[in-house]
Design a protein around this motif. Structure first.
Motif, mmCIF file in Angstrom:
data_model
loop_
_atom_site.group_PDB
_atom_site.id
_atom_site.type_symbol
_atom_site.label_atom_id
_atom_site.label_comp_id
_atom_site.label_asym_id
_atom_site.label_seq_id
_atom_site.Cartn_x
_atom_site.Cartn_y
_atom_site.Cartn_z
ATOM 1 N N UNK A 90 -1.230 -9.208 -4.195
ATOM 2 C CA UNK A 90 -0.976 -7.687 -4.167
ATOM 3 C C UNK A 90 0.330 -7.522 -3.356
ATOM 4 N N UNK A 91 0.709 -8.324 -2.403
ATOM 5 C CA UNK A 91 1.958 -8.258 -1.988
ATOM 6 C C UNK A 91 3.242 -8.547 -2.741
ATOM 7 N N UNK A 141 9.314 4.873 -4.338
ATOM 8 C CA UNK A 141 9.977 3.730 -3.726
ATOM 9 C C UNK A 141 9.345 3.787 -2.060
ATOM 10 N N UNK A 142 9.538 4.718 -1.519
ATOM 11 C CA UNK A 142 8.954 4.837 -0.127
ATOM 12 C C UNK A 142 7.459 4.578 -0.223
ATOM 13 N N UNK A 143 6.793 5.166 -0.970
ATOM 14 C CA UNK A 143 5.199 5.229 -1.145
ATOM 15 C C UNK A 143 4.825 3.471 -1.412
ATOM 16 N N UNK A 144 5.660 3.131 -2.307
ATOM 17 C CA UNK A 144 5.446 1.496 -2.482
ATOM 18 C C UNK A 144 5.806 0.615 -1.281
ATOM 19 N N UNK A 145 6.723 1.089 -0.702
ATOM 20 C CA UNK A 145 7.035 0.271 0.528
ATOM 21 C C UNK A 145 6.166 0.354 1.656
ATOM 22 N N UNK A 146 5.619 1.767 1.860
ATOM 23 C CA UNK A 146 4.583 1.936 2.797
ATOM 24 C C UNK A 146 3.196 1.080 2.551
ATOM 25 N N UNK A 147 2.899 1.081 1.310
ATOM 26 C CA UNK A 147 1.848 0.343 1.070
ATOM 27 C C UNK A 147 1.987 -1.080 1.047
ATOM 28 N N UNK A 148 3.059 -1.562 0.905
ATOM 29 C CA UNK A 148 3.454 -3.092 1.018
ATOM 30 C C UNK A 148 3.262 -3.278 2.398
ATOM 31 N N UNK A 175 1.514 -1.833 4.784
ATOM 32 C CA UNK A 175 0.083 -1.486 5.242
ATOM 33 C C UNK A 175 -0.437 -2.878 4.766
ATOM 34 N N UNK A 176 -0.453 -3.437 3.557
ATOM 35 C CA UNK A 176 -0.886 -4.623 3.070
ATOM 36 C C UNK A 176 -0.685 -5.885 3.977
ATOM 37 N N UNK A 177 0.633 -5.915 4.461
ATOM 38 C CA UNK A 177 0.951 -6.986 5.213
ATOM 39 C C UNK A 177 0.328 -6.860 6.470
ATOM 40 N N UNK A 188 -3.783 -8.857 10.437
ATOM 41 C CA UNK A 188 -5.011 -8.687 11.273
ATOM 42 C C UNK A 188 -6.404 -9.649 10.608
ATOM 43 N N UNK A 189 -6.340 -9.881 9.173
ATOM 44 C CA UNK A 189 -7.465 -10.749 8.791
ATOM 45 C C UNK A 189 -7.341 -12.167 9.222
ATOM 46 N N UNK A 190 -5.941 -12.444 9.433
ATOM 47 C CA UNK A 190 -5.874 -14.000 9.511
ATOM 48 C C UNK A 190 -4.720 -14.140 10.544
ATOM 49 N N UNK A 191 -4.925 -14.537 11.676
ATOM 50 C CA UNK A 191 -4.012 -14.356 12.797
ATOM 51 C C UNK A 191 -2.974 -15.667 12.886
ATOM 52 N N UNK A 192 -2.392 -15.473 11.827
ATOM 53 C CA UNK A 192 -1.247 -16.558 11.612
ATOM 54 C C UNK A 192 -0.531 -16.998 12.739
#
Length: 358
Positions: A133-134, A163-170, A172-174, A179-183
């Motif tokens: 997704x990222x 562009x701003x909406x896509x950047x915000x979604x990106x 949020x995905x990160x 949070x799912x995997x504490x690298x």
């Protein structure tokens, strides 16, 4: 003496006395005299009182066992019914305590497997979000940038909004992937992971301060993951339910009951407090994680107001006295992957084996 023998001997004694009176010189007139009525009623009362006392004393351990069974909670292990009473009752209580030991062990093992599978699934989803997704959203963002350079002026604002909406979604995905995997926990260690967690939860309405002792006993990898997840769940509850504007995240060295080194994690807020609400899935999950490493978790009211979440890890569970963690980690943080896992609790060994099967 067994309960059967007690009741039998009591009844036998009563019947023997009654038979002796009937065969002896004692007689009952017709019509019965007042004195004779008094003697018969007194004898019956004595027999009933003695019978009631014997039954109450004999059945009291069963009542205590019933209360212990009604209040048993596998998330609060260690409570056992006292073994007292006649032989049959003592045997029953011993069998119940043995069954409770087995249930706690089986629950710890199954919880370890479930949580291990959950962590594996978290890693898989985080990796897919980052890689699939990222990367897709990054490609979309680059395409939108090229389109923005070519579209007419009246459409350029709409493309910029896309562009701003896509950047915000990106972003949020990160954030979800982190949070799912504490690298940061795997790469930089527990202290850096907790600092990052405190900074993540510091928003416009909540300020999170952290106090992390630098001189901590070495912890196992499983223990560090449990500490991180408990801190994460505690801060999540604070942000969602506490109504607080300040929170504290503390990790410090303590002295356990045996006089050895231990570690305590404290998540404290100044919100409305725990009240009398039932424990939800979040707190139950923290308790299950604490049980996996033999730690003690307490959730209660803080000083004045607010909620305190305390996780205390003793020397005998997740902390090594020799300076080397039970998973082979040294004081410097290096991990010897080939080290034997002789110090890992059975439920954690089962969880590791389960994840290997996956």
């Amino acid at each position: 003496m067994s309960l059967f023998r007690r009741i039998f001997l009591l009844n036998a004694a009563g019947l023997t006395v009654a038979t002796a009176l009937l065969l002896g010189p004692v007689t009952v007139s017709t019509p019965i005299l007042p004195g004779e009525v008094l003697v018969v009623v007194a004898g019956l009362a004595v027999l009933l009182v003695v019978n009631a006392l014997v039954l109450r004393i004999g059945l009291a351990p069963l009542q205590r066992l019933g209360r212990a069974m009604a209040t048993a909670d596998l998330l609060h292990p260690g409570a056992r019914a006292p073994v007292t009473g006649p032989a049959e009752v003592a045997g029953l209580i011993t069998t119940y305590n043995t069954m409770l030991d087995r249930l706690e062990t089986e629950r710890a093992t199954s919880s370890a497997r479930a949580l291990s599978a959950q962590e594996g699934e978290r890693r898989r989803i985080s990796q897919e979000l980052h890689d699939e997704v990222g990367q897709t959203l990054t490609a979309v963002l680059l395409q939108l940038k090229r389109v923005a350079d070519q579209v007419p002026g009246e459409l350029r604002e709409e493309v910029r909004q896309a562009q701003e909406a896509t950047r915000g979604s990106l972003d949020e995905i990160r954030r979800i992937a982190r949070r799912l995997r504490p690298g940061v926990l795997e790469e930089l260690g527990l202290h850096s992971a907790l600092r990052s967690l405190a900074a993540e939860f510091t928003t416009h309405g909540l300020s999170v301060r952290h106090h992390l002792d630098g001189d901590l006993p070495p912890l196992t990898e499983e223990t560090e993951l449990v500490v991180y997840r408990v801190a994460q769940e505690g801060l999540t509850n604070t942000a969602r339910h506490a109504g607080a504007d300040r929170a504290e995240l503390c990790l410090r060295r303590v002295v356990d009951v045996d006089g050895g080194d231990g570690v305590e994690l404290l998540v404290r807020d100044n919100g409305k407090g725990p009240g009398r609400l039932r424990e939800g899935a979040g707190i139950s999950g923290m308790r299950e994680r604490a049980l996996l490493i033999g730690a003690a978790l307490s959730v209660g009211a803080g000083p004045g107001s607010g909620t305190d979440v305390r996780l205390r890890i003793s020397t005998e569970t997740g902390v090594s006295k020799t300076g080397v963690s039970k998973t082979g980690a040294s004081k410097t943080g290096a991990s010897t992957t080939g080290a034997p896992k002789t110090g890992v609790p059975p439920q954690l060994r089962a969880a590791t084996a389960f994840e290997g099967d996956r």
